[in-house]
Design an enzyme around this catalytic site. Structure first.
Site, PDB file in Angstrom:
ATOM      1  N   LYS A  24       0.838  -1.209   0.000  1.00  0.00           N
ATOM      2  CA  LYS A  24       0.000   0.000   0.000  1.00  0.00           C
ATOM      3  C   LYS A  24       0.875   1.264   0.000  1.00  0.00           C
ATOM      4  O   LYS A  24       0.533   2.265  -0.643  1.00  0.00           O
ATOM      5  CB  LYS A  24      -0.912   0.013   1.234  1.00  0.00           C
ATOM      6  CG  LYS A  24      -1.755   1.285   1.394  1.00  0.00           C
ATOM      7  CD  LYS A  24      -2.695   1.481   0.217  1.00  0.00           C
ATOM      8  CE  LYS A  24      -3.609   2.684   0.285  1.00  0.00           C
ATOM      9  NZ  LYS A  24      -3.505   3.663   1.300  1.00  0.00           N
ATOM     10  N   GLU A  38       0.867   6.859  -6.648  1.00  0.00           N
ATOM     11  CA  GLU A  38      -0.212   7.855  -6.658  1.00  0.00           C
ATOM     12  C   GLU A  38       0.356   9.279  -6.633  1.00  0.00           C
ATOM     13  O   GLU A  38      -0.107  10.145  -7.377  1.00  0.00           O
ATOM     14  CB  GLU A  38      -1.094   7.590  -5.425  1.00  0.00           C
ATOM     15  CG  GLU A  38      -2.253   8.498  -5.202  1.00  0.00           C
ATOM     16  CD  GLU A  38      -2.884   8.233  -3.823  1.00  0.00           C
ATOM     17  OE1 GLU A  38      -3.160   7.046  -3.495  1.00  0.00           O
ATOM     18  OE2 GLU A  38      -3.079   9.194  -3.055  1.00  0.00           O
TER      19      GLU A  38
END
Lengths: 301, 301, 301, 301
Positions: free
Chosen positions: C173, C180
């Site tokens: 993550k 991102e």
């Protein structure tokens, strides 16, 4: 003054010699009998064990550590600690992380042993030119060490100073090295562009020499660049592989911790990582992706 | 509608086919007799010369150019020009520099020939999925071309539009590709970090698949990443060498001209340059410099 | 299945609701009576204390933690620990540093309590679209939690998976968020260049819409970009200030630790730091230096 | 020797004076009567028109241009051209783009007028310390100008040289300035990190002074940094706004043209662009995007 030196490599050996030439009594520790014989010739008192080194010095003792950062520093301090008494001083001159220095200073303080951090720059030229030394630790203790720093520095009143409490010396040296990374990379890139401008067939060594006098980019690193290009104008046979010793990484981490954007120092570090990764997975994936969407041929390994 | 297509490579060939499937009459120009036979099978009318192509089309003609940017576009326009009459339209669909497009549009306007720039994205998948098309040029002229764009796009009202005057289409496509560079590099770096985390022995293809649904980083490029990793999980045999087609460079230059800092797009481009320079002079100089000041050994080539 | 949920904020609250809608029994912990009343309306069983929550669940219990990373996770685990028995499972769904996760898993393992890390992406859209979940921990334990993950994910067999041992979920993550950052920055820069190209007077929202279908840069982030530009085409009233939640920093640190150059992800982070430093000391020094060597005027504050 | 000087600003004025002090006859052109009176006091022969300047010099004339790059250079050359005869020499000492220099040299060569490009570094300190001069053009012509360069340089045999044909001087100066950008940014970042490390309350001026002697980062720019920090330790009242004069941009463009990755020089330029953009659209979009996917609050302007 008198001082013990642990770590007689390129840096420590030269520093010991500069101190002897400056009139100090230096006791040097080495395990290797050859090294012991050699330092004796340079008027450094040889000590084959840490005990011998400690016994050769009168209390309060001053012992300079010039060993590789990390475990070697911890191991040496651990071995020295029981041999020292309150008031003794360890000067740690290596490229330690300042947080380790803070931890060690607190630890030694429980036995009233002083740790002074002395971030030291100057490389192999320090013997001749003197060292730039950023000192951290107790003000009074450092004042007492003044004769040592005045000898090691380029001039008694130049190139050294106490910059703050324990850790501040190593912190300042760390940033110094971060700047060094950025400067070196700036020169590297500039000369690479000159080199690739085949239209002008430029003489890189000549240009470095021209810049050494009067230009905005004159510096000691440029002097060394000129020397490197004089020896080997095309840098033939040198691999495009750049090591890093840790301080650049810490500078980048510290900058981010402090919310300071330092893109140039950061990129200078990444460039070094990249210089050692000839098999970049990232680049491979990009090649594969271009093939996926555009049908572009991939170069084969 | 009817349309001539010049340039029947990977992009142009697929676009011609999508137009035929959409009910348009497409005349295709190719010099190679094999290509001509092949396009005929796909119901594209073959034309062996530019004259033949022009003669097969009723005026006002629409001719789509899908040839490599730069000289080929200028050469094709130069050859076509005398064959066309006022009111004819050239659509330039390649990755041309928008400044060239502006120049060409002005030039052709002197003969009342319209140049419409159609920045086209979608790669080899466009035949099936439709193309994203950024159109620049005269509003009324583009309105007349609506049936063509509606067929090429993923849906009649989606994925295409007139974004501004001549050049605006290619400008927008250029920035599109700049963003593409940044995104690709972001994925490349992320997967490279995953790859190097040997402690977890991660399955990169599985992770790409997980991210494809519900995550913030889901995208078509991620779909392609998953496909590439499914085919070749370790990207074996692919050289870490990434080509660039020019639009990234122009984006970087344009950003600087506009005083806009675009570090990520810029670095994505530099990364590609670097992927092709296994003999970096800059890195060599840094290695030589570290030797000069610190006596650090240089790795030999 | 049944599951306790601690942390009913934007993320946790939505996840609890999606689980209830999927037919699971969810017990929610909240100190605030208003929150308790509100979750009851959504068929979440309210628990005013951790003891109440634990008592509402049959052993082996499954408790999902969705609290801010750092101290809140440690505090909640410390409070829960004595209430749990061997075989109970804590799923930690926040953005924790994977090293903390590894430490906590080892700690809880001493009481035979399982810690499963579930890196969760999807933001406020997850309730509707499902979440992308990267799971780390014991294979068998995770297998037993399959019904929960299948409900939270966009589809039972999509958007989730066990990626490795304890910590691997949070690690994955973290890298996801690093990517991102890079993607967001790529879009940000691209649209900024479009915005500054006043010559073309581009409609940024229209361009985002065109790119959403058929283009190489289509993505969910682009969909959101289009939405943001539809709401506020000039982004009026929004400060150019970008927060960061920590995962970008960790990604950068991890990349450097692994000797992987990740310039784009790194620069994307530095850009955020910079967005919050309107008083850059570095820039001031450059202005002062230009004055020193070139006599160039300094702009006054 | 004798020489005409056009452009008597900060750079040209000082250079004229250094030449006079070196025993040369200098004719200075200025439109402003005050300037004319002032230069006369410095033993520079005043000329109120270009014709007057040309008439004051014996053929073959040597005229040094020290006017802003771009249009002013073209305008001055255009005005001078008809007044000169074959064999006359124009030395162009400004920060011109080397491609302009190549164009102008070819143009003037049609009248057998020589253009010599003299990239000049040294800033306001050159009068006292001498200038570093990178000279491009015909070898024999430059040999004839030796007395001028020997006077302007820090020493007759130091700090100047012919580096190649027309344009090579300005090219080399351009790269010089690129390196300067990188070095300045490296110092800027380093001192910013020191400044933000409040825990140590470091004295930045003291640290700059320590580094000036013996350290690896000693340089002339560091001397100036120390001077700037001595005058204004907190850099109070200076806006964090950094201008750029064009050469950094050209260096970045040239590096990309040559396929050389120069990330540090490039980022140093982007940093300057950013220092002047307090209203970043990119940052605003990122803030809006974080709100879109995560519901994170946006800071209002």
């Amino acid at each position: 003054m008198e001082l013990g030196m642990i770590g007689l490599g390129r840096m420590g050996g030269n520093m010991a010699q500069r101190l002897v030439l400056g009139g100090h009594r230096v006791v040097g520790y080495a395990r290797n009998p050859d090294t012991l014989r050699e330092i004796e010739k340079k008027d450094i008192v040889p000590a084959a064990t840490l005990e011998a080194l400690v016994n050769e010095l009168k209390s309060p003792r001053t012992i300079w550590l010039m060993v590789p950062a990390g475990a070697p520093v911890d191991e040496t301090i651990t071995a020295l600690w029981p041999l020292l008494i309150p008031g003794d001083i360890i000067i740690e001159g290596g490229n330690s992380n300042y947080k380790d220095t803070q931890r060690r200073a607190q630890m030694l303080a429980t036995s009233k042993i002083h740790l002074v951090d002395a971030g030291t720059s100057g490389g192999v030229w320090g013997l001749q030119n003197g060292y730039s030394i950023m000192v951290g630790g107790d003000e009074q203790v450092i004042e007492g060490l003044r004769p040592i720093f005045e000898t090691l520095a380029p001039a008694p009143d130049k190139g050294w100073g106490r910059v703050g409490p324990s850790g501040a010396g190593h912190f300042t040296k760390m940033i110094h090295n971060g700047i060094e990374y950025g400067m070196m990379q700036a020169y590297g890139e500039g000369f690479a562009i000159l080199r690739h401008k085949q239209e002008f067939n430029l003489d890189l060594h000549q240009i470095a020499e021209i810049w050494r006098d009067g230009s905005v980019v004159q510096s000691w690193l440029l002097d060394l660049t000129a020397a490197a290009l004089a020896e080997n104008p095309g840098l033939e046979g040198i691999a495009p592989y750049v090591a890093d010793s840790g301080e650049g990484r810490w500078t980048v981490a510290e900058a981010i911790d402090l919310d300071v954007a330092a893109p140039v120092i950061t990129l200078a570090l990444l460039q070094r990582l990249q210089s050692r990764d000839s098999d970049s997975f990232s680049n491979k994936l990009l090649s594969a992706l271009r093939n996926q969407f555009g049908g572009h041929a991939m170069k084969k390994e």
